[in-house]
Scaffold this active site. Structure first.
Site, PDB file in Angstrom:
ATOM      1  CB  SER A  63       5.586  -9.451  -0.344  1.00 20.71           C
ATOM      2  OG  SER A  63       5.058 -10.752  -0.122  1.00 20.71           O
ATOM      3  CD  GLU A 108      -0.333 -14.225   9.331  1.00 22.31           C
ATOM      4  OE1 GLU A 108       0.188 -14.007  10.432  1.00 22.31           O
ATOM      5  OE2 GLU A 108       0.263 -14.027   8.249  1.00 22.31           O
ATOM      6  CG  ASN A 142       3.308  -9.195  12.588  1.00 22.92           C
ATOM      7  OD1 ASN A 142       3.586  -9.793  13.633  1.00 22.92           O
ATOM      8  ND2 ASN A 142       2.229  -9.466  11.871  1.00 22.92           N
ATOM      9  CD  GLU A 177      -0.460  -6.703   7.024  1.00 18.40           C
ATOM     10  OE1 GLU A 177       0.752  -6.482   7.086  1.00 18.40           O
ATOM     11  OE2 GLU A 177      -1.002  -7.653   7.615  1.00 18.40           O
ATOM     12  N   GLY A 187       3.355 -12.849   2.718  1.00 23.39           N
ATOM     13  CA  GLY A 187       4.249 -14.001   2.734  1.00 23.39           C
ATOM     14  C   GLY A 187       4.345 -14.728   1.409  1.00 23.39           C
ATOM     15  CE  LYS A 198       3.126 -12.082   9.424  1.00 23.12           C
ATOM     16  NZ  LYS A 198       2.597 -12.484   8.119  1.00 23.12           N
ATOM     17  CG  HIS A 229      -2.129 -10.007  10.902  1.00 25.04           C
ATOM     18  ND1 HIS A 229      -2.164 -11.141  10.126  1.00 25.04           N
ATOM     19  CD2 HIS A 229      -1.082  -9.284  10.462  1.00 25.04           C
ATOM     20  CE1 HIS A 229      -1.152 -11.100   9.265  1.00 25.04           C
ATOM     21  NE2 HIS A 229      -0.486  -9.989   9.442  1.00 25.04           N
TER      22      HIS A 229
HETATM   23  O1  LIG Z   1       1.451 -10.002   7.423  1.00 29.43           O
HETATM   24  C1  LIG Z   1       2.360  -9.204   7.238  1.00 29.43           C
HETATM   25  C2  LIG Z   1       2.710  -8.202   8.253  1.00 29.43           C
HETATM   26  O2  LIG Z   1       1.736  -8.139   9.246  1.00 29.43           O
HETATM   27  C3  LIG Z   1       3.146  -9.229   5.991  1.00 29.43           C
HETATM   28  O3  LIG Z   1       3.988 -10.307   6.020  1.00 29.43           O
HETATM   29  P1  LIG Z   1       5.147 -10.436   4.904  1.00 29.43           P
HETATM   30  O4  LIG Z   1       5.896  -9.120   4.958  1.00 29.43           O
HETATM   31  O5  LIG Z   1       5.973 -11.592   5.357  1.00 29.43           O
HETATM   32  O6  LIG Z   1       4.456 -10.620   3.590  1.00 29.43           O
END
Ligand SMILES: O=C(CO)COP(=O)(O)O
Length: 253
Positions: A213, A97, A9, A167, A173, A11, A95
């Site tokens: 992560s 976010e 992803n 997640e 992150g 982002k 997601h």
């Molecule tokens: O939100 C994520 C994937 O959709 C996870 O992000 P990270 O792998 O950067 O922690």
């Protein structure tokens, strides 16, 4: 046996040139395996080009969100019909976010899951708890509830083909990965929820990813767990070398 699915992803990262050079670099090197589906979920702007570039490869292309309507006066939005029309195969929905910054509710996620299936897009439905929710012991209850709402009204046959990404928000992150055992426990609870809502056959087919992560250094352990069928990866999917290492782990372990 469920086929593994490892999705990057991106982002809101990468320029057009970076997206292109990444994809060109991984194309010839991505492992081809009957056990692995590899996906890149890119910013909407790059999707048509990435679909073209990966056309003859084993890599699938996904969007990171979409509107629920086929078309309409929704300035700035991208519809499921548009994604399907350029050959996109997957879409990340709900997601954390999107839930946090764009007020995406469980009801909206459910409408989008229906819309994705109406256009033959495979939804990657994200669920997960905050740190506060985890610390108050509510993880399983909360995640089960998110899953139930996301799949409301979805038929057994379609649910079987969906992907769920667990997640935990506190692991995204942050460099803090859930332990493989903790991740597996929640993924197992998600599978049990699917068995309860549908039946054991749907639960056996649906694929559940862990995200938060994930790195080349921890993916093998995560994938060794019974209920973890793949990963949804942010940061470590941005560099070709580490994305390829994740795919290798998925193809081999
Ligand atoms: O939100 C994520 C994937 O959709 C996870 O992000 P990270 O792998 O950067 O922690």
């Amino acid at each position: 046996m469920r086929k593994r699915i490892i999705a990057g992803n991106w982002k809101m990262y990468k320029t057009a040139e970076e997206a292109r050079s990444f994809t060109e670099e991984v194309l010839g090197k991505a492992p081809v395996s009957d056990n692995l589906e590899a996906v890149i979920c890119a910013p909407a702007l790059y999707l048509p080009e990435l679909v073209q570039l990966t056309n003859a490869s084993s890599i699938g292309i996904g969007a990171q969100t979409m509107h629920e309507a086929d078309e309409g006066a929704y300035t700035g939005e991208v519809s499921p019909a548009m994604l399907a029309s350029v050959g996109v195969g997957y879409v990340v929905l709900g997601h954390s976010e999107r839930r946090q910054y764009f007020n995406e509710t469980d009801a909206a996620v459910n409408r989008k899951v229906h819309a994705a299936f109406n256009h033959q897009l495979t939804p990657i439905v994200c669920v997960g708890e905050s740190l506060e929710e985890r610390e108050s012991g509510k993880t399983v209850e909360l995640v089960a509830n998110q899953v139930k709402q996301a799949f409301e009204g979805i038929s057994e046959d379609l649910a079987k083909t969906a992907v769920i990404a667990y997640e935990p928000i506190w692991a995204i992150g942050t460099g803090k990965t859930a332990t493989a055992e903790d991740a597996n426990e929640v993924c197992g609870a998600i599978r049990a929820t699917i068995a309860e809502v549908y039946n054991a056959d749907v639960a056996d087919h649906i694929r559940i990813q862990y995200g938060g992560s994930v790195k080349p250094g921890n993916i093998k352990e995560l994938l060794s767990m019974d209920h973890i069928d793949g990963a949804l990866v942010g940061g470590a999917s941005l560099e070709p070398a580490s994305y390829l290492q994740l795919l290798e782990a998925g193809a081999n372990e």
